[in-house]
Design an enzyme around this catalytic site. Structure first.
Site, short mmCIF file in Angstrom:
data_model
loop_
_atom_site.label_atom_id
_atom_site.label_comp_id
_atom_site.label_asym_id
_atom_site.label_seq_id
_atom_site.Cartn_x
_atom_site.Cartn_y
_atom_site.Cartn_z
N HIS A 1 34.04 54.60 64.17
CA HIS A 1 33.25 53.76 65.08
C HIS A 1 31.79 54.18 65.01
CE1 HIS A 1 32.98 52.07 69.49
NE2 HIS A 1 31.91 51.77 68.77
N HIS B 1 27.89 52.19 64.54
CA HIS B 1 27.07 51.00 64.29
C HIS B 1 25.90 51.45 63.43
CE1 HIS B 1 29.14 48.69 67.51
NE2 HIS B 1 29.33 49.92 68.00
N ASP C 1 29.31 56.33 67.56
CA ASP C 1 28.88 55.02 68.06
C ASP C 1 27.46 54.68 67.59
OD1 ASP C 1 29.33 52.65 69.38
OD2 ASP C 1 29.19 53.45 71.42
N ASP C 2 26.43 55.20 68.26
CA ASP C 2 25.03 54.94 67.91
C ASP C 2 24.27 56.27 67.95
OD1 ASP C 2 24.94 51.82 68.01
OD2 ASP C 2 25.97 52.40 69.85
N GLU D 1 35.42 49.53 77.35
CA GLU D 1 34.27 50.45 77.42
C GLU D 1 33.66 50.25 78.82
OE1 GLU D 1 30.92 49.38 74.92
OE2 GLU D 1 30.00 51.37 75.05
N1 ADE Z 1 26.69 47.71 69.83
C1 ADE Z 1 26.21 48.90 69.45
N2 ADE Z 1 26.77 49.87 70.20
C2 ADE Z 1 27.62 49.28 71.06
C3 ADE Z 1 28.50 49.74 72.07
N3 ADE Z 1 28.62 51.03 72.38
N4 ADE Z 1 29.21 48.84 72.76
C4 ADE Z 1 29.09 47.55 72.49
N5 ADE Z 1 28.30 47.06 71.55
C5 ADE Z 1 27.56 47.92 70.83
ZN ZN Z 2 30.41 50.66 69.56
#
Ligand code: ADE
Ligand code: ZN
Length: 330
Positions: A14, A16, A275-276, A197
């Site tokens: 996971h 992005h 995630d990010d 989430e």
């Molecule tokens: N896009 C990028 N990060 C995200 C996240 N944590 N939840 C939903 N959309 C996203």
């Molecule tokens: Zn995500």
């Protein structure tokens, strides 16, 4: 523990890729593309990364990616992350990307795909890294738009491992994308979705029943329903949990409050991901180290989490076996 976690072959399901854009590269690309940023320095950017919730983060995330204009920008974005991840001992990444977020800024799909696919190809040849591709759709936009983009992407379906569903979860239930996901299934694509989430446990059920997903991204709010926990346990559906993301977006107040230990003790198929990473304080190794400190986990817990991730990664059976061997010997 630090050395064990660094050398452990780690897999993230996971990530992005647009969320891996570090402020330094943001400035470099802004200069390359003659774009004026609303920040004077890298420190100003970092100082702005204080979020109240998912929407607060998404506003900066979509703004940040405006520096991505040309094939080389997408290539540099992905390659930069792949190299950093490799230095942290990451051996496989399933990468989400958001074509609609680029199309709406006037960046053609071909530009996005050419840059990302070239980076994936080069990384797989030169970095001892495998990369899965998840074309994600924005749930806060209309399904018609997603359907149009999905059809436009037909020449690239063969390069995709799955489609995904991301962006603002509240009030955008999985059921809104029933037609899109049925179409993806028809053409033989695997489906995954963010659910649970910020949204309720019901959204996890919808993602499973209506979108027929193979993976739930996040899923932490499953703990609000015994029936959902039981379902996820029985099916052994993988959850891609993102601990530092959940702290940054205030899904939990602090990491020591995070339900990861409970998810594991419920017998769920848990993995951890970043995630990010550029927005939430670090990559996959940082997430591992933070969990070690917050939960006092031993080596076996981290082996289990990465075994789950290797079992579910979008890669070849040959590489899966190789990664599993390396995990056993770590
Ligand atoms: N896009 C990028 N990060 C995200 C996240 N944590 N939840 C939903 N959309 C996203
Ligand atoms: Zn995500």
């Amino acid at each position: 523990m630090h050395e064990f976690l660094r050398q452990l072959p780690k897999v993230e399901l996971h990530l992005h890729i647009e969320g891996s854009l570090e402020p330094e590269l943001m400035f470099e690309l802004a200069q390359r593309n003659n774009i004026k940023l609303p920040y004077a320095t890298v420190e100003d950017v970092k100082a702005a990364y204080q979020f109240d919730d998912l929407q607060g983060f998404l506003n900066l995330y979509y703004q940040g990616m405006d520096v991505l204009r040309n094939k080389q920008d997408f290539y540099d974005l992905a390659m930069d992350y792949f190299k950093r991840a490799r230095e942290e001992g990451v051996v496989h990444i399933d990468m989400h990307f958001d074509p609609q977020a680029h199309l709406q800024r006037g960046v053609p799909l071909e530009v996005v795909m050419a840059g990302l696919l070239q980076a994936k190809d080069d990384a797989e040849k030169s970095l001892d890294l495998s990369v899965g591709m998840i074309m994600a759709f924005l749930r806060d936009r209309p399904e018609d738009e997603a359907l149009h983009v999905f059809e436009q992407a037909a020449p690239y379906w063969k390069f995709l491992d799955a489609i995904g569903l991301d962006s603002a979860e509240r009030d955008n239930p999985p059921s809104k994308f029933q037609t899109l996901f049925a179409r993806a299934k028809d053409v033989g694509l695997v489906r995954v979705a963010h659910a649970g989430e910020e949204g309720p446990a019901d959204y996890i059920v919808e993602a499973l029943d209506i979108l027929d997903v193979q993976r739930i991204d996040h899923g932490v709010r499953c703990l609000e329903s015994d029936a959902v926990i039981q379902r996820l346990r029985e099916q052994q559906t993988v959850l891609t949990v993102c601990p530092l993301s959940n702290v940054s977006l205030k899904v939990v107040e602090q990491l020591s409050d995070h339900p990861l230990p409970r998810l594991l003790s419920e017998g769920l198929k848990v993995t951890i991901s970043s995630d990010d990473p550029a927005y939430f304080g670090g990559g996959l190794l940082t997430n591992h180290l933070a969990c070690a400190e917050a939960f006092g986990w031993d080596e076996d817990v981290f082996r289990t989490l990465n075994r789950h991730a290797i079992e579910e990664a979008f890669t070849t059976e040959a590489r899966r076996e190789l990664l599993m061997q390396r995990l056993m010997n770590a």
